[in-house]
Design a protein around this motif. Structure first.
Motif, short mmCIF file in Angstrom:
data_model
loop_
_atom_site.label_atom_id
_atom_site.label_comp_id
_atom_site.label_asym_id
_atom_site.label_seq_id
_atom_site.Cartn_x
_atom_site.Cartn_y
_atom_site.Cartn_z
N LEU A 185 2.36 12.00 11.66
CA LEU A 185 2.93 10.68 11.94
C LEU A 185 2.09 9.57 11.33
N LYS A 186 0.78 9.70 11.41
CA LYS A 186 -0.10 8.71 10.79
C LYS A 186 0.10 8.68 9.28
N ALA A 187 0.23 9.87 8.67
CA ALA A 187 0.42 9.94 7.23
C ALA A 187 1.75 9.33 6.82
N LEU A 190 1.17 5.56 6.95
CA LEU A 190 0.14 4.99 6.07
C LEU A 190 0.43 5.20 4.59
N LEU A 191 0.82 6.41 4.20
CA LEU A 191 0.96 6.72 2.77
C LEU A 191 2.01 5.86 2.06
N PRO A 192 3.20 5.65 2.63
CA PRO A 192 4.15 4.77 1.94
C PRO A 192 3.63 3.35 1.76
N TRP A 195 1.21 3.42 -1.07
CA TRP A 195 1.93 3.65 -2.32
C TRP A 195 2.59 2.37 -2.82
N ILE A 196 3.23 1.64 -1.91
CA ILE A 196 3.89 0.39 -2.30
C ILE A 196 2.86 -0.63 -2.78
N LEU A 197 1.75 -0.74 -2.07
CA LEU A 197 0.70 -1.67 -2.48
C LEU A 197 0.15 -1.31 -3.86
N ALA A 198 -0.09 0.00 -4.08
CA ALA A 198 -0.65 0.44 -5.35
C ALA A 198 0.33 0.23 -6.50
N ALA A 199 1.63 0.36 -6.23
CA ALA A 199 2.63 0.25 -7.29
C ALA A 199 3.06 -1.18 -7.57
N LYS A 200 3.11 -2.01 -6.53
CA LYS A 200 3.67 -3.36 -6.68
C LYS A 200 2.63 -4.47 -6.70
N LEU A 201 1.64 -4.39 -5.82
CA LEU A 201 0.71 -5.51 -5.65
C LEU A 201 -0.57 -5.34 -6.45
N LEU A 202 -1.14 -4.15 -6.43
CA LEU A 202 -2.47 -3.95 -7.03
C LEU A 202 -2.53 -4.22 -8.53
N PRO A 203 -1.52 -3.82 -9.33
CA PRO A 203 -1.63 -4.10 -10.77
C PRO A 203 -1.85 -5.57 -11.09
N ALA A 204 -1.13 -6.46 -10.40
CA ALA A 204 -1.29 -7.89 -10.66
C ALA A 204 -2.66 -8.38 -10.20
N VAL A 205 -3.10 -7.91 -9.03
CA VAL A 205 -4.41 -8.33 -8.50
C VAL A 205 -5.53 -7.83 -9.39
N VAL A 206 -5.44 -6.58 -9.80
CA VAL A 206 -6.48 -6.01 -10.66
C VAL A 206 -6.49 -6.71 -12.01
N GLY A 207 -5.31 -7.03 -12.54
CA GLY A 207 -5.24 -7.74 -13.81
C GLY A 207 -5.92 -9.09 -13.75
N TYR A 208 -5.73 -9.80 -12.63
CA TYR A 208 -6.40 -11.09 -12.47
C TYR A 208 -7.91 -10.91 -12.26
N ALA A 220 -12.85 -3.95 -6.14
CA ALA A 220 -12.80 -2.49 -6.05
C ALA A 220 -13.53 -2.00 -4.80
N MET A 221 -14.69 -2.57 -4.53
CA MET A 221 -15.43 -2.17 -3.33
C MET A 221 -14.67 -2.58 -2.06
N ALA A 222 -14.05 -3.74 -2.08
CA ALA A 222 -13.28 -4.19 -0.91
C ALA A 222 -12.09 -3.27 -0.66
N TRP A 223 -11.40 -2.87 -1.74
CA TRP A 223 -10.26 -1.97 -1.57
C TRP A 223 -10.71 -0.61 -1.06
N CYS A 224 -11.84 -0.15 -1.54
CA CYS A 224 -12.37 1.15 -1.12
C CYS A 224 -12.64 1.16 0.38
N VAL A 225 -13.37 0.18 0.88
CA VAL A 225 -13.73 0.18 2.30
C VAL A 225 -12.53 -0.17 3.17
N LEU A 226 -11.57 -0.94 2.62
CA LEU A 226 -10.37 -1.27 3.39
C LEU A 226 -9.56 -0.02 3.67
N VAL A 227 -9.34 0.79 2.65
CA VAL A 227 -8.55 2.02 2.84
C VAL A 227 -9.32 3.01 3.69
#
Length: 227
Positions: A185-187, A190-192, A195-208, A220-227
């Motif tokens: 249930l947790k998976a 959490l996983l969707p 996945w949505i963040l990695a596909a839709k939001l992260l590319p623009a944030v990483v590009g900036y 990168a460090m903030a994303w690591c510890v957040l997840v």
């Protein structure tokens, strides 16, 4: 003072790791071997540097998290997927043979069935962190045998996750079904989201963030510890 003691303890560990790293480099060995040797020397078997066990455990967990994060950045999922069938067969076969051999050996040495099962589980799996780190350092992660090794390790990781859930439930007297259901249930939640963040939001944030190397590192460090 406790703070000063912890500071000098960490400083000594870093210096010790640097010494063994120079030695490993001189002997043309992977640096991760130097880190393992540092842990053995500083552990209870030799120097027993463990007055601040809680702080050291926290640092160890953070270090493993960062190492896994770095390893994950270098994984090529498409390359691994191409050899999926071979990886599944080899990974499950190796776990089965090694696990049965480990259980038989532990039982022959006089351990009870529960302890033998834990020892067999420990012997059945390879270290994903060490192997992928070595392949990455040697720039062989995208070779055929590198992709095959990573695929086998990923199969073992998923199997290890299920096995650890079962062993945890077994050790606590809980129902394996309830533990697996809760984790599933947790998976599912959490996983969707990830996945949505990695596909839709992260590319623009990483590009900036990539406009500044320091900002990219911080994100990168903030994303690591957040997840």
């Amino acid at each position: 003072m406790p703070g000063e003691e912890l500071f000098f303890q960490i400083a000594f560990l870093i210096a010790l790791a640097a010494f063994f790293s120079f030695l490993a480099q001189r002997l043309r060995q992977p640096l991760i071997i130097a880190y393992l040797v540092t842990g053995l020397v500083a552990g209870p078997g030799l120097l027993a540097l463990s007055p601040a066990t809680g702080a050291l455990n926290l640092l160890a967990q953070i270090g493993v998290a960062f190492l896994l994060f770095t390893v994950g950045l270098g994984l090529n999922w498409r390359g691994v997927r191409e050899i999926g069938t071979t990886a599944v067969a080899a990974g499950l076969g190796q776990m089965l043979v090694t696990g049965l051999a480990g259980f038989a050996l532990a039982h022959a040495l006089g351990y009870d069935p529960r302890t033998s099962l834990y020892l067999a589980a420990a012997l059945a799996f390879s270290s994903t962190i060490i192997i992928v780190k070595l392949l990455t350092d040697k720039e062989e992660i995208d070779t055929l045998y590198g992709r095959l090794a990573v695929g086998i390790l990923l199969v073992q990781d998923f199997a290890a996750m299920l096995l650890l859930l079962g062993l945890t439930a077994f050790g606590q007297g809980a129902s394996v079904q309830s533990v697996l259901t809760t984790s599933a249930l947790k998976a599912v939640v959490l996983l969707p989201v990830l996945w949505i963040l990695a596909a839709k939001l992260l590319p623009a944030v990483v590009g900036y963030a990539a406009r500044s190397q320091e900002l990219l590192f911080r994100f990168a460090m903030a994303w690591c510890v957040l997840v």
